[in-house]
Design an enzyme around this catalytic site. Structure first.
Site, short mmCIF file in Angstrom:
data_model
loop_
_atom_site.label_atom_id
_atom_site.label_comp_id
_atom_site.label_asym_id
_atom_site.label_seq_id
_atom_site.Cartn_x
_atom_site.Cartn_y
_atom_site.Cartn_z
N ARG A 43 19.83 37.48 73.98
CA ARG A 43 19.69 36.16 73.94
C ARG A 43 20.27 35.09 73.52
O ARG A 43 20.07 34.26 74.70
CB ARG A 43 18.01 36.60 72.98
CG ARG A 43 17.35 37.61 73.98
CD ARG A 43 15.92 37.61 72.85
NE ARG A 43 16.50 38.06 71.76
CZ ARG A 43 15.58 37.66 70.53
NH1 ARG A 43 14.18 37.32 70.62
NH2 ARG A 43 16.34 37.95 69.30
N ASN A 60 13.83 39.72 73.92
CA ASN A 60 13.83 41.07 74.05
C ASN A 60 11.96 41.79 74.05
O ASN A 60 12.12 41.17 73.96
CB ASN A 60 13.90 41.23 72.15
CG ASN A 60 15.36 41.42 71.83
OD1 ASN A 60 16.07 40.98 73.20
ND2 ASN A 60 15.95 41.12 70.90
#
Length: 94
Positions: free
Chosen positions: A21, A39
């Site tokens: 990320r 996520n």
């Protein structure tokens, strides 16, 4: 005026717990793209990316590689309507 493109990505593989990320957000900002990444509880990473069409295509290609510790299995790409987001953010897990 350059053509704009907006896509949603669903990234499968070893993409959680490997800095995916943060890497994706950094790469998107470097390319002046807008959107978000998060996520998902199923182990995937989901992102919405929008901006100059060529930069979006380059970003999708970069996402297939990911950061060094990641192992990307597959990416589902779907075109979406642009959200008009400003900047790029890391969102909480869903």
């Amino acid at each position: 005026m350059t053509a704009e493109k907006a896509v949603r990505l669903l990234v499968h593989g070893r993409v959680q717990g490997v800095g995916y990320r943060a890497w994706l957000a950094s790469e998107a900002r470097r390319r002046s793209l807008r959107g978000w990444v998060r996520n998902r509880r199923d182990g995937t990473v989901e992102a919405e990316i929008e901006g100059e069409a060529g930069a979006v295509v380059q970003m999708i290609a970069a996402c297939r590689q990911g950061p060094p510790a990641a192992s990307v299995g597959d990416i589902e790409v779907s075109e979406v309507a642009g959200s008009g987001d400003v900047g790029f953010e890391v969102r909480p897990t869903v």
